[in-house]
Design a protein around this motif. Structure first.
Motif, PDB file in Angstrom:
ATOM      1  N   MET A 108      16.283 -54.542  47.575  1.00  0.00           N
ATOM      2  CA  MET A 108      16.792 -53.546  47.913  1.00  0.00           C
ATOM      3  C   MET A 108      17.709 -53.793  48.963  1.00  0.00           C
ATOM      4  SD  MET A 108      15.277 -49.918  49.599  1.00  0.00           S
ATOM      5  CE  MET A 108      14.570 -49.437  48.221  1.00  0.00           C
ATOM      6  N   SER A 109      19.156 -53.697  48.660  1.00  0.00           N
ATOM      7  CA  SER A 109      20.138 -53.712  49.616  1.00  0.00           C
ATOM      8  C   SER A 109      20.208 -52.728  50.725  1.00  0.00           C
ATOM      9  CB  SER A 109      21.442 -53.658  49.161  1.00  0.00           C
ATOM     10  OG  SER A 109      21.743 -52.340  48.780  1.00  0.00           O
ATOM     11  N   MET A 110      20.636 -53.045  52.032  1.00  0.00           N
ATOM     12  CA  MET A 110      20.730 -51.990  53.135  1.00  0.00           C
ATOM     13  C   MET A 110      21.489 -50.764  52.560  1.00  0.00           C
ATOM     14  SD  MET A 110      19.854 -51.600  55.939  1.00  0.00           S
ATOM     15  CE  MET A 110      19.835 -50.393  57.081  1.00  0.00           C
ATOM     16  N   ASP A 111      22.535 -50.914  51.760  1.00  0.00           N
ATOM     17  CA  ASP A 111      23.213 -49.762  51.113  1.00  0.00           C
ATOM     18  C   ASP A 111      22.384 -48.739  50.371  1.00  0.00           C
ATOM     19  OD1 ASP A 111      25.693 -50.719  52.179  1.00  0.00           O
ATOM     20  OD2 ASP A 111      26.519 -51.673  50.637  1.00  0.00           O
ATOM     21  N   LEU A 117      18.379 -42.458  52.761  1.00  0.00           N
ATOM     22  CA  LEU A 117      18.547 -41.949  53.978  1.00  0.00           C
ATOM     23  C   LEU A 117      19.380 -40.628  53.951  1.00  0.00           C
ATOM     24  CD1 LEU A 117      18.424 -44.907  56.726  1.00  0.00           C
ATOM     25  CD2 LEU A 117      16.337 -43.293  55.716  1.00  0.00           C
ATOM     26  N   ARG A 118      20.527 -40.898  53.442  1.00  0.00           N
ATOM     27  CA  ARG A 118      21.524 -39.731  53.158  1.00  0.00           C
ATOM     28  C   ARG A 118      20.931 -38.686  52.332  1.00  0.00           C
ATOM     29  NH1 ARG A 118      25.154 -44.239  53.093  1.00  0.00           N
ATOM     30  NH2 ARG A 118      25.261 -44.149  50.718  1.00  0.00           N
ATOM     31  N   ILE A 119      20.293 -39.013  51.176  1.00  0.00           N
ATOM     32  CA  ILE A 119      19.929 -37.948  50.269  1.00  0.00           C
ATOM     33  C   ILE A 119      18.821 -37.293  51.080  1.00  0.00           C
ATOM     34  CG2 ILE A 119      18.326 -37.786  48.318  1.00  0.00           C
ATOM     35  CD1 ILE A 119      19.999 -40.275  47.102  1.00  0.00           C
ATOM     36  N   ALA A 120      18.137 -37.822  51.962  1.00  0.00           N
ATOM     37  CA  ALA A 120      16.950 -37.175  52.729  1.00  0.00           C
ATOM     38  C   ALA A 120      17.519 -36.291  53.688  1.00  0.00           C
ATOM     39  CB  ALA A 120      15.754 -38.285  53.264  1.00  0.00           C
ATOM     40  N   GLY A 121      18.802 -36.414  53.866  1.00  0.00           N
ATOM     41  CA  GLY A 121      19.500 -35.657  55.078  1.00  0.00           C
ATOM     42  C   GLY A 121      19.440 -36.365  56.647  1.00  0.00           C
ATOM     43  N   ILE A 122      19.325 -37.691  56.382  1.00  0.00           N
ATOM     44  CA  ILE A 122      19.207 -38.317  57.571  1.00  0.00           C
ATOM     45  C   ILE A 122      20.491 -39.147  57.998  1.00  0.00           C
ATOM     46  CG2 ILE A 122      17.869 -40.285  59.170  1.00  0.00           C
ATOM     47  CD1 ILE A 122      15.581 -39.474  57.197  1.00  0.00           C
ATOM     48  N   GLY A 137       8.490 -45.253  44.432  1.00  0.00           N
ATOM     49  CA  GLY A 137       9.959 -45.587  44.721  1.00  0.00           C
ATOM     50  C   GLY A 137      10.503 -44.714  45.692  1.00  0.00           C
ATOM     51  N   GLU A 138      10.128 -43.850  46.140  1.00  0.00           N
ATOM     52  CA  GLU A 138      10.780 -42.567  46.985  1.00  0.00           C
ATOM     53  C   GLU A 138      10.520 -43.143  48.545  1.00  0.00           C
ATOM     54  OE1 GLU A 138       9.937 -38.763  46.457  1.00  0.00           O
ATOM     55  OE2 GLU A 138       9.979 -38.874  44.025  1.00  0.00           O
ATOM     56  N   LEU A 139      11.580 -42.646  49.336  1.00  0.00           N
ATOM     57  CA  LEU A 139      11.357 -42.748  50.585  1.00  0.00           C
ATOM     58  C   LEU A 139      10.537 -42.188  51.338  1.00  0.00           C
ATOM     59  CD1 LEU A 139      12.768 -44.305  53.071  1.00  0.00           C
ATOM     60  CD2 LEU A 139      14.389 -42.227  53.153  1.00  0.00           C
ATOM     61  N   GLY A 140       9.588 -42.593  52.344  1.00  0.00           N
ATOM     62  CA  GLY A 140       8.680 -41.865  53.046  1.00  0.00           C
ATOM     63  C   GLY A 140       9.160 -42.039  54.620  1.00  0.00           C
ATOM     64  N   TYR A 141       9.085 -41.224  55.466  1.00  0.00           N
ATOM     65  CA  TYR A 141       9.515 -41.524  56.709  1.00  0.00           C
ATOM     66  C   TYR A 141       8.955 -40.475  57.900  1.00  0.00           C
ATOM     67  CZ  TYR A 141      12.553 -37.588  55.942  1.00  0.00           C
ATOM     68  OH  TYR A 141      13.039 -36.177  55.555  1.00  0.00           O
ATOM     69  N   GLU A 142       8.922 -41.057  58.988  1.00  0.00           N
ATOM     70  CA  GLU A 142       8.247 -40.310  60.041  1.00  0.00           C
ATOM     71  C   GLU A 142       9.598 -40.376  61.231  1.00  0.00           C
ATOM     72  OE1 GLU A 142       5.181 -40.008  63.667  1.00  0.00           O
ATOM     73  OE2 GLU A 142       5.335 -41.551  62.501  1.00  0.00           O
ATOM     74  N   LEU A 143      10.284 -39.001  61.736  1.00  0.00           N
ATOM     75  CA  LEU A 143      11.141 -38.848  62.435  1.00  0.00           C
ATOM     76  C   LEU A 143      10.618 -38.847  63.773  1.00  0.00           C
ATOM     77  CD1 LEU A 143      13.123 -36.248  60.981  1.00  0.00           C
ATOM     78  CD2 LEU A 143      13.719 -38.383  60.692  1.00  0.00           C
ATOM     79  N   TYR A 144      11.461 -39.619  64.793  1.00  0.00           N
ATOM     80  CA  TYR A 144      10.891 -39.392  66.350  1.00  0.00           C
ATOM     81  C   TYR A 144      11.105 -37.871  66.732  1.00  0.00           C
ATOM     82  CZ  TYR A 144      11.487 -44.348  67.262  1.00  0.00           C
ATOM     83  OH  TYR A 144      11.328 -45.618  67.565  1.00  0.00           O
TER      84      TYR A 144
END
Length: 194
Positions: A108-111, A117-122, A137-144
């Protein structure tokens, strides 16, 4: 001609039944074994069209779906089987920084990561405490905490603190989920649309 039409309808019904038994997930949420079985089911249905025999086709479909059910059962009861057959989430962001080695391992490239991230609104990677690419394949995240959106509860607490005369409406209202829970419509809908 009617024989072909009838067999096609039968195969469509059997295929739909078997796919219904395999579970409710969109392609994006499927794991590798599920995608493999879905492709195999399509291939098997295609072979019937080319004349391999309807009962062999139905038996092959049943075998594939049975295999998928066994895989799902194994992954529900064994973490080791789940890791082996479905894979696990791979960390790609920690403390606002990309984990380059894991991105390389995922090819996976940085792009690609920035697109997710953009699709997730980040808008900035610095706002993410921890991020993963899940097994589907989906992005999971925890925001500060500073980047988390304000919830209705946060807003109600702030309003109640600074404006105690404003009472929050805590009355329950019926919504579209009430219908799923009770099985009855609570508004007028023509019978043909229910």
């Amino acid at each position: 001609m009617w024989t072909i039409f009838g067999l096609t309808i039968l195969l469509a019904c059997v295929g739909l039944l078997f796919l219904r038994l395999s579970g409710r997930k969109s392609i994006a949420q499927m794991t590798m074994p599920q995608i493999l079985i879905l492709l195999a089911v399509g291939t098997v249905l295609g072979t019937e069209v080319s004349g391999k025999g309807i009962w062999k086709t139905i038996l092959a479909l049943g075998t594939f779906i049975g295999f998928l059910i066994v895989v799902e059962w194994l992954t529900l009861h064994s973490n080791r089987a789940e890791r082996l057959l479905k894979g696990m989430a791979v960390p790609v962001i920690q403390e606002g920084k990309p984990i380059v080695e894991n991105l390389r391992r995922l090819r996976m490239s940085m792009d690609d990561l920035e697109k997710r991230l953009r699709i997730a609104g980040i808008s900035t990677i610095d706002d993410i405490r921890f991020g993963t690419i899940e097994s589907n394949g989906e992005l999971g995240y925890e925001l500060y905490p500073h980047a988390k959106p304000v919830t209705k509860r946060d807003l109600e607490l702030a309003l109640h603190t600074y404006f105690p005369q404003l009472a929050a409406d805590t009355g329950k209202t019926e919504n579209i989920f009430t219908e799923v829970q009770t099985g009855a419509h609570h508004h007028d809908i023509p019978d043909h649309l229910q």
